[in-house]
Design a protein around this motif. Structure first.
Motif, PDB file in Angstrom:
ATOM      1  N   VAL A 309       0.778  -1.136  -0.140  1.00  0.00           N
ATOM      2  CA  VAL A 309      -0.085  -0.092  -0.129  1.00  0.00           C
ATOM      3  C   VAL A 309       0.834   1.398   0.016  1.00  0.00           C
ATOM      4  O   VAL A 309       0.895   2.003  -0.772  1.00  0.00           O
ATOM      5  CB  VAL A 309      -1.051   0.214   1.362  1.00  0.00           C
ATOM      6  N   LEU A 310       1.858   1.453   1.051  1.00  0.00           N
ATOM      7  CA  LEU A 310       2.361   2.516   1.027  1.00  0.00           C
ATOM      8  C   LEU A 310       3.481   2.754  -0.077  1.00  0.00           C
ATOM      9  O   LEU A 310       3.477   3.744  -0.292  1.00  0.00           O
ATOM     10  CB  LEU A 310       3.061   2.794   2.641  1.00  0.00           C
ATOM     11  N   MET A 311       4.099   1.660  -0.275  1.00  0.00           N
ATOM     12  CA  MET A 311       5.125   1.707  -1.324  1.00  0.00           C
ATOM     13  C   MET A 311       4.882   2.141  -2.538  1.00  0.00           C
ATOM     14  O   MET A 311       5.213   3.374  -3.146  1.00  0.00           O
ATOM     15  CB  MET A 311       5.951   0.462  -1.489  1.00  0.00           C
ATOM     16  N   PRO A 312       3.549   1.584  -3.218  1.00  0.00           N
ATOM     17  CA  PRO A 312       3.016   2.145  -4.642  1.00  0.00           C
ATOM     18  C   PRO A 312       2.613   3.658  -4.393  1.00  0.00           C
ATOM     19  O   PRO A 312       2.819   4.274  -5.156  1.00  0.00           O
ATOM     20  CB  PRO A 312       1.990   0.889  -4.869  1.00  0.00           C
ATOM     21  N   LEU A 313       1.910   3.943  -3.251  1.00  0.00           N
ATOM     22  CA  LEU A 313       1.444   5.504  -3.148  1.00  0.00           C
ATOM     23  C   LEU A 313       2.646   6.301  -3.147  1.00  0.00           C
ATOM     24  O   LEU A 313       2.722   7.155  -3.699  1.00  0.00           O
ATOM     25  CB  LEU A 313       0.673   5.523  -1.994  1.00  0.00           C
ATOM     26  N   ALA A 314       3.852   5.858  -2.373  1.00  0.00           N
ATOM     27  CA  ALA A 314       4.745   6.848  -2.422  1.00  0.00           C
ATOM     28  C   ALA A 314       5.670   6.953  -3.679  1.00  0.00           C
ATOM     29  O   ALA A 314       6.227   8.113  -4.029  1.00  0.00           O
ATOM     30  CB  ALA A 314       5.963   6.044  -1.383  1.00  0.00           C
ATOM     31  N   LEU A 315       5.747   5.782  -4.482  1.00  0.00           N
ATOM     32  CA  LEU A 315       6.298   5.889  -6.030  1.00  0.00           C
ATOM     33  C   LEU A 315       5.374   6.865  -6.681  1.00  0.00           C
ATOM     34  O   LEU A 315       5.841   7.676  -7.511  1.00  0.00           O
ATOM     35  CB  LEU A 315       6.442   4.449  -6.482  1.00  0.00           C
ATOM     36  N   ALA A 316       4.058   6.760  -6.446  1.00  0.00           N
ATOM     37  CA  ALA A 316       3.172   7.587  -7.518  1.00  0.00           C
ATOM     38  C   ALA A 316       3.294   8.928  -6.973  1.00  0.00           C
ATOM     39  O   ALA A 316       3.376   9.924  -8.041  1.00  0.00           O
ATOM     40  CB  ALA A 316       1.706   6.958  -7.225  1.00  0.00           C
ATOM     41  N   ASN A 317       3.319   9.252  -5.634  1.00  0.00           N
ATOM     42  CA  ASN A 317       3.615  10.615  -5.346  1.00  0.00           C
ATOM     43  C   ASN A 317       4.791  11.315  -5.802  1.00  0.00           C
ATOM     44  O   ASN A 317       5.086  12.328  -6.231  1.00  0.00           O
ATOM     45  CB  ASN A 317       3.525  10.832  -3.672  1.00  0.00           C
ATOM     46  N   LEU A 318       5.777  10.444  -5.880  1.00  0.00           N
ATOM     47  CA  LEU A 318       7.383  10.788  -6.341  1.00  0.00           C
ATOM     48  C   LEU A 318       7.038  11.124  -7.900  1.00  0.00           C
ATOM     49  O   LEU A 318       7.596  12.070  -8.342  1.00  0.00           O
ATOM     50  CB  LEU A 318       8.272   9.775  -5.981  1.00  0.00           C
ATOM     51  N   VAL A 319       6.496  10.336  -8.515  1.00  0.00           N
ATOM     52  CA  VAL A 319       6.538  10.515  -9.902  1.00  0.00           C
ATOM     53  C   VAL A 319       5.670  11.584 -10.188  1.00  0.00           C
ATOM     54  O   VAL A 319       6.074  12.605 -11.238  1.00  0.00           O
ATOM     55  CB  VAL A 319       5.788   9.266 -10.754  1.00  0.00           C
ATOM     56  N   ILE A 320       4.476  11.712  -9.672  1.00  0.00           N
ATOM     57  CA  ILE A 320       3.558  13.029  -9.910  1.00  0.00           C
ATOM     58  C   ILE A 320       4.238  14.190  -9.598  1.00  0.00           C
ATOM     59  O   ILE A 320       4.297  15.109 -10.204  1.00  0.00           O
ATOM     60  CB  ILE A 320       2.395  12.811  -9.008  1.00  0.00           C
ATOM     61  N   THR A 321       4.957  14.340  -8.344  1.00  0.00           N
ATOM     62  CA  THR A 321       5.843  15.661  -8.154  1.00  0.00           C
ATOM     63  C   THR A 321       6.959  15.791  -9.024  1.00  0.00           C
ATOM     64  O   THR A 321       6.925  17.081  -9.503  1.00  0.00           O
ATOM     65  CB  THR A 321       6.467  15.268  -6.613  1.00  0.00           C
ATOM     66  N   ALA A 322       7.637  14.803  -9.499  1.00  0.00           N
ATOM     67  CA  ALA A 322       8.900  15.042 -10.401  1.00  0.00           C
ATOM     68  C   ALA A 322       8.139  15.563 -11.746  1.00  0.00           C
ATOM     69  O   ALA A 322       8.643  16.476 -12.381  1.00  0.00           O
ATOM     70  CB  ALA A 322       9.606  13.642 -10.746  1.00  0.00           C
ATOM     71  N   VAL A 323       7.001  15.073 -12.357  1.00  0.00           N
ATOM     72  CA  VAL A 323       6.511  15.392 -13.718  1.00  0.00           C
ATOM     73  C   VAL A 323       5.961  16.967 -13.566  1.00  0.00           C
ATOM     74  O   VAL A 323       6.170  17.786 -14.286  1.00  0.00           O
ATOM     75  CB  VAL A 323       5.332  14.572 -13.871  1.00  0.00           C
ATOM     76  N   LEU A 324       5.236  17.247 -12.172  1.00  0.00           N
ATOM     77  CA  LEU A 324       4.695  18.734 -12.021  1.00  0.00           C
ATOM     78  C   LEU A 324       5.913  19.721 -11.898  1.00  0.00           C
ATOM     79  O   LEU A 324       5.939  20.755 -12.648  1.00  0.00           O
ATOM     80  CB  LEU A 324       3.845  18.745 -10.815  1.00  0.00           C
ATOM     81  N   LYS A 325       7.032  19.287 -11.289  1.00  0.00           N
ATOM     82  CA  LYS A 325       8.093  20.000 -11.274  1.00  0.00           C
ATOM     83  C   LYS A 325       8.684  20.260 -12.537  1.00  0.00           C
ATOM     84  O   LYS A 325       9.351  21.267 -12.627  1.00  0.00           O
ATOM     85  CB  LYS A 325       8.967  19.261 -10.015  1.00  0.00           C
ATOM     86  N   ALA A 326       8.921  19.463 -13.436  1.00  0.00           N
ATOM     87  CA  ALA A 326       9.551  19.509 -14.566  1.00  0.00           C
ATOM     88  C   ALA A 326       8.489  20.295 -15.493  1.00  0.00           C
ATOM     89  O   ALA A 326       8.970  21.258 -16.234  1.00  0.00           O
ATOM     90  CB  ALA A 326       9.755  18.060 -15.259  1.00  0.00           C
ATOM     91  N   LEU A 327       7.298  20.161 -15.282  1.00  0.00           N
ATOM     92  CA  LEU A 327       6.365  21.084 -16.346  1.00  0.00           C
ATOM     93  C   LEU A 327       6.205  22.727 -15.815  1.00  0.00           C
ATOM     94  O   LEU A 327       6.302  23.535 -16.637  1.00  0.00           O
ATOM     95  CB  LEU A 327       4.870  20.231 -16.238  1.00  0.00           C
ATOM     96  N   VAL A 328       6.243  22.467 -14.397  1.00  0.00           N
ATOM     97  CA  VAL A 328       5.982  23.973 -13.946  1.00  0.00           C
ATOM     98  C   VAL A 328       7.381  24.541 -13.870  1.00  0.00           C
ATOM     99  O   VAL A 328       7.375  26.103 -13.997  1.00  0.00           O
ATOM    100  CB  VAL A 328       5.180  23.866 -12.477  1.00  0.00           C
ATOM    101  N   GLY A 329       8.355  23.867 -13.405  1.00  0.00           N
ATOM    102  CA  GLY A 329       9.578  24.650 -13.443  1.00  0.00           C
ATOM    103  C   GLY A 329       9.866  25.171 -11.778  1.00  0.00           C
ATOM    104  O   GLY A 329      10.726  25.833 -11.620  1.00  0.00           O
TER     105      GLY A 329
END
Length: 329
Positions: A309-329
């Motif tokens: 449960v926690l590991m997949p959610l943590a990976l998803a949060n990490l990917v989402i954060t990285a993508v948004l960081k790259a798009l928004v800058g």
């Protein structure tokens, strides 16, 4: 000698660091003393009991009396225990717990704490060392219940340390730094990270509770199964060291949570140190609320929850954060 920035340390600098360490130690002991009293009071209130009210005015000296009782008790070492490891295990557990406080920014003016560029990494690295003290204490006792408690603790803390670290990486990505002071500063001029990192905060809250071995994840000390777990053979001040470690980590984890997700010392109208104290107090109180409310999980449920449960959610949060960081800058 040189500091972490490569600058030479004078005798005055070393004296200042020693004084700062003593002040932080005294403050921590005071916080732990009244954290334990607050725990007993609030859980008593939630369960319809009075709680400590005899020693001192309003029971304020009850924890002091309990500590004094532990300090004067006989220090018993089992005959078949591994004596050197048995004696040193509580110290191995406590020292890293206290050292983590060195990078927690209690206020904007970090007089007694280090403004370390890799503060997040420092905290995670030191907190992992405590696992060795707990495991050694259980193994050196030469007691099957203590050994099982130590193994449970090691498995639990290692398993939940991974999603805990990954939830923190989301904040590091947003702030662009591992310096805890800079993370607070980044939130002082915008949203607290509890809003953009809400999923990361939920993961952090659950994983930190498991890291602290607190209800509903208090399997290492399951009294109904293990007769107190890894510290069952410890008495007196060595037992007190293990308990002190647990509450120092509670204080440190509350400070880390306030720093990463709630803006640390930032806030309107009140002094920074007071904002920090309020946020830490709320985190600790919620931990006690959970303790008074929730039953203990089974060990298989505990491990499954971490990895599935926690590991997949943590990976998803990490990917989402990285993508948004790259798009928004």
């Amino acid at each position: 000698m040189w500091n972490w920035q490569g600058q030479p340390l004078t005798g005055l600098h070393i004296l200042a660091m020693l004084i700062g360490g003593v002040i932080i130690l005294l403050m921590t002991l005071g916080v732990v003393t009244y954290t334990i009293l607050w725990q007993r009071k609030i859980i008593g209130w939630m369960q319809g009991r009075i709680g400590p009210n005899r020693v001192g005015p309003l029971g304020l000296l009850q924890t002091t009396a309990d500590v004094l009782k532990l300090l004067i008790k006989e220090d018993v070492v089992p005959a078949m225990a591994d004596r050197p490891l048995f004696l040193i295990a509580p110290i191995i557990a406590f020292v890293p717990a206290f050292m983590t406080l060195a990078v927690i920014p209690f206020s904007a003016h970090h007089v007694f704490t280090a403004n370390l560029g890799i503060g997040v990494l420092y905290y995670l690295a030191l907190s992992a060392i405590t696992i060795h003290g707990v495991m050694l204490g259980g193994w050196a006792s030469n007691n099957k219940y203590a050994l099982i408690g130590g193994m449970r603790s090691a498995a639990q803390m290692l398993s939940y340390e991974i999603p805990l670290g990954m939830s923190i990486v989301g904040v590091v990505l947003m702030a662009g730094t591992m310096n805890l002071n800079d993370i607070v500063t980044a939130q002082a001029h915008g949203w607290w990270y509890i809003i953009p990192q809400f999923l990361g905060f939920c993961i952090f809250a659950v994983a930190s509770t498991a890291e602290l071995n607190r209800t509903p994840f208090d399997l290492p000390e399951a009294e109904s199964e293990l007769v107190a777990g890894y510290h069952v053979e410890y008495t007196g001040f060595r037992f007190a060291f293990f308990m002190l470690t647990e509450y120092v980590y509670l204080f440190a984890m509350a400070g880390l949570c306030a720093t990463l997700f709630f803006g640390g010392w930032s806030g309107p109208f009140l002094p920074g140190w007071l904002w920090y104290a309020i946020k830490v107090f709320l985190f600790i109180t919620i931990q006690f609320w959970i303790q008074a409310t929730m039953p203990r999980m089974r060990v298989d449920q505990l491990m499954t929850f971490s990895w599935k449960v926690l590991m997949p959610l943590a990976l998803a949060n990490l990917v989402i954060t990285a993508v948004l960081k790259a798009l928004v800058g």
